[in-house]
Design an enzyme around this catalytic site. Structure first.
Site, PDB file in Angstrom:
ATOM      1  N   GLY A  46      45.069 -17.675  63.000  1.00 27.57           N
ATOM      2  CA  GLY A  46      45.193 -18.356  61.798  1.00 27.57           C
ATOM      3  C   GLY A  46      46.712 -18.974  61.749  1.00 27.57           C
ATOM      4  O   GLY A  46      47.625 -18.339  62.018  1.00 27.57           O
ATOM      5  N   GLN A  51      54.123 -21.225  56.861  1.00 24.07           N
ATOM      6  CA  GLN A  51      54.675 -20.767  57.974  1.00 24.07           C
ATOM      7  C   GLN A  51      55.299 -21.901  58.816  1.00 24.07           C
ATOM      8  O   GLN A  51      56.382 -21.573  59.961  1.00 24.07           O
ATOM      9  CB  GLN A  51      53.874 -20.080  58.818  1.00 24.07           C
ATOM     10  CG  GLN A  51      53.244 -18.744  58.341  1.00 24.07           C
ATOM     11  CD  GLN A  51      52.141 -18.287  59.124  1.00 24.07           C
ATOM     12  OE1 GLN A  51      50.991 -18.512  59.152  1.00 24.07           O
ATOM     13  NE2 GLN A  51      52.579 -17.239  60.175  1.00 24.07           N
ATOM     14  N   CYS A  93      51.370 -11.351  63.090  1.00 29.80           N
ATOM     15  CA  CYS A  93      51.350 -12.445  62.385  1.00 29.80           C
ATOM     16  C   CYS A  93      52.302 -13.415  63.162  1.00 29.80           C
ATOM     17  O   CYS A  93      53.308 -12.687  63.803  1.00 29.80           O
ATOM     18  CB  CYS A  93      52.009 -12.311  60.906  1.00 29.80           C
ATOM     19  SG  CYS A  93      52.450 -13.522  59.912  1.00 29.80           S
ATOM     20  N   LEU A  94      52.264 -14.760  63.145  1.00 29.98           N
ATOM     21  CA  LEU A  94      53.007 -15.478  64.120  1.00 29.98           C
ATOM     22  C   LEU A  94      54.600 -15.617  63.594  1.00 29.98           C
ATOM     23  O   LEU A  94      55.429 -15.869  64.337  1.00 29.98           O
ATOM     24  CB  LEU A  94      52.519 -16.892  64.412  1.00 29.98           C
ATOM     25  CG  LEU A  94      51.031 -16.928  65.012  1.00 29.98           C
ATOM     26  CD1 LEU A  94      50.786 -18.502  64.995  1.00 29.98           C
ATOM     27  CD2 LEU A  94      51.323 -16.701  66.473  1.00 29.98           C
ATOM     28  N   HIS A 137      44.461 -12.557  55.254  1.00 29.51           N
ATOM     29  CA  HIS A 137      45.871 -12.644  55.720  1.00 29.51           C
ATOM     30  C   HIS A 137      46.608 -13.956  55.373  1.00 29.51           C
ATOM     31  O   HIS A 137      47.782 -14.005  54.940  1.00 29.51           O
ATOM     32  CB  HIS A 137      45.859 -12.395  57.198  1.00 29.51           C
ATOM     33  CG  HIS A 137      47.538 -12.531  57.834  1.00 29.51           C
ATOM     34  ND1 HIS A 137      47.816 -11.240  58.484  1.00 29.51           N
ATOM     35  CD2 HIS A 137      48.187 -13.420  58.072  1.00 29.51           C
ATOM     36  CE1 HIS A 137      48.901 -11.844  58.805  1.00 29.51           C
ATOM     37  NE2 HIS A 137      49.292 -13.099  58.680  1.00 29.51           N
ATOM     38  N   GLU A 138      45.802 -15.119  55.884  1.00 30.76           N
ATOM     39  CA  GLU A 138      46.376 -16.389  55.384  1.00 30.76           C
ATOM     40  C   GLU A 138      46.437 -16.514  54.048  1.00 30.76           C
ATOM     41  O   GLU A 138      47.388 -17.319  53.721  1.00 30.76           O
ATOM     42  CB  GLU A 138      45.680 -17.485  56.177  1.00 30.76           C
ATOM     43  CG  GLU A 138      45.425 -17.319  57.716  1.00 30.76           C
ATOM     44  CD  GLU A 138      46.648 -17.121  58.541  1.00 30.76           C
ATOM     45  OE1 GLU A 138      47.800 -17.550  58.138  1.00 30.76           O
ATOM     46  OE2 GLU A 138      46.783 -16.332  59.477  1.00 30.76           O
ATOM     47  N   HIS A 141      49.530 -15.866  52.562  1.00 29.65           N
ATOM     48  CA  HIS A 141      50.981 -16.521  52.516  1.00 29.65           C
ATOM     49  C   HIS A 141      51.268 -17.633  51.670  1.00 29.65           C
ATOM     50  O   HIS A 141      52.326 -17.894  51.428  1.00 29.65           O
ATOM     51  CB  HIS A 141      50.446 -17.261  54.120  1.00 29.65           C
ATOM     52  CG  HIS A 141      50.994 -16.414  55.396  1.00 29.65           C
ATOM     53  ND1 HIS A 141      52.450 -16.119  55.604  1.00 29.65           N
ATOM     54  CD2 HIS A 141      50.294 -16.180  56.066  1.00 29.65           C
ATOM     55  CE1 HIS A 141      52.440 -15.482  56.706  1.00 29.65           C
ATOM     56  NE2 HIS A 141      51.283 -15.486  57.289  1.00 29.65           N
TER      57      HIS A 141
HETATM   58 ZN    ZN Z   1      50.724 -14.368  59.008  1.00 28.80          ZN
END
Ligand code: ZN
Length: 197
Positions: A46, A51, A93-94, A137-138, A141
């Site tokens: 995701g 981000q 997480c990226l 999670h997303e 953000h």
């Molecule tokens: Zn993340």
């Protein structure tokens, strides 16, 4: 379409709440394409618009694996309208390369959003699946919330963050999850009892 740079933890804009999308314009459609392309390039499950430095309420998810065909899912102006249960999710997480730690999540969520063409849809992601946790999670953000704000073990999270030269957990941002933790403990006791039968 462009592969964008994924912002790392410590970048202030990751903590900013994102704006609603008023119209799924060509600009927004291009942003969705960039998000998908960047997520695939990073082998992520995701990715949320903030981000890549675009503070709009948009995220993308693809939980397909291995030889399965790609299954890109786009969420514009999402709202989690129902949540229940609790489970432990080990997440990364990226924006936190290489860091994984245990967090608490709801086991079942229902989300309402618009797709890449602006059409509304409602989706149930029950049973603590990869999709269930990716959605939570997303979604976070978009409100400037990061997975480490849900950490179950702060020392573990800090050890990993410092190993990869990332800032420590911000204790004032930790979310009070006593209820979720209670539910997790209750489930663990129940599992133990069932295994003893
Ligand atoms: Zn993340």
């Amino acid at each position: 379409m462009t592969i964008k740079k994924v912002l790392k933890y410590g970048t202030p804009s990751l903590r900013q709440p994102s704006k609603e999308v008023h119209k799924v314009s060509n600009k927004i459609k291009d942003l969705v394409k960039d998000l998908l392309e960047t997520m695939y390039a990073q082998n992520g499950v995701g990715l949320a618009a903030p981000q890549i430095g675009e503070n709009y309420r948009i995220f993308v998810i693809d939980v397909s694996s291995g030889d399965e065909p790609l299954n890109p899912m786009v969420f514009i102006n999402p709202k989690i309208i129902k949540k229940s249960g609790a489970f432990i999710s080990s997440e990364g997480c990226l924006s936190f390369p290489e860091v994984f730690t245990e967090v608490r999540r709801y086991k079942n969520v229902t989300i309402k959003a618009q797709d890449s063409k602006g059409r509304s849809f409602v989706l149930n992601a029950d049973g603590g699946t990869l999709l269930t946790r990716a959605i939570q999670h997303e979604y976070d953000h978009l409100d400037g919330v990061l997975f480490i704000d849900h950490a179950r073990d702060i020392d573990d999270a800090n050890e990993k963050l410092s190993k990869y030269n990332l800032p420590a957990v911000e204790e004032d941002r930790l979310i009070n999850e006593d209820k979720l933790e209670e539910e997790i403990q209750k489930n663990q006791t129940k599992d133990k009892e069932e295994n003893n039968d």
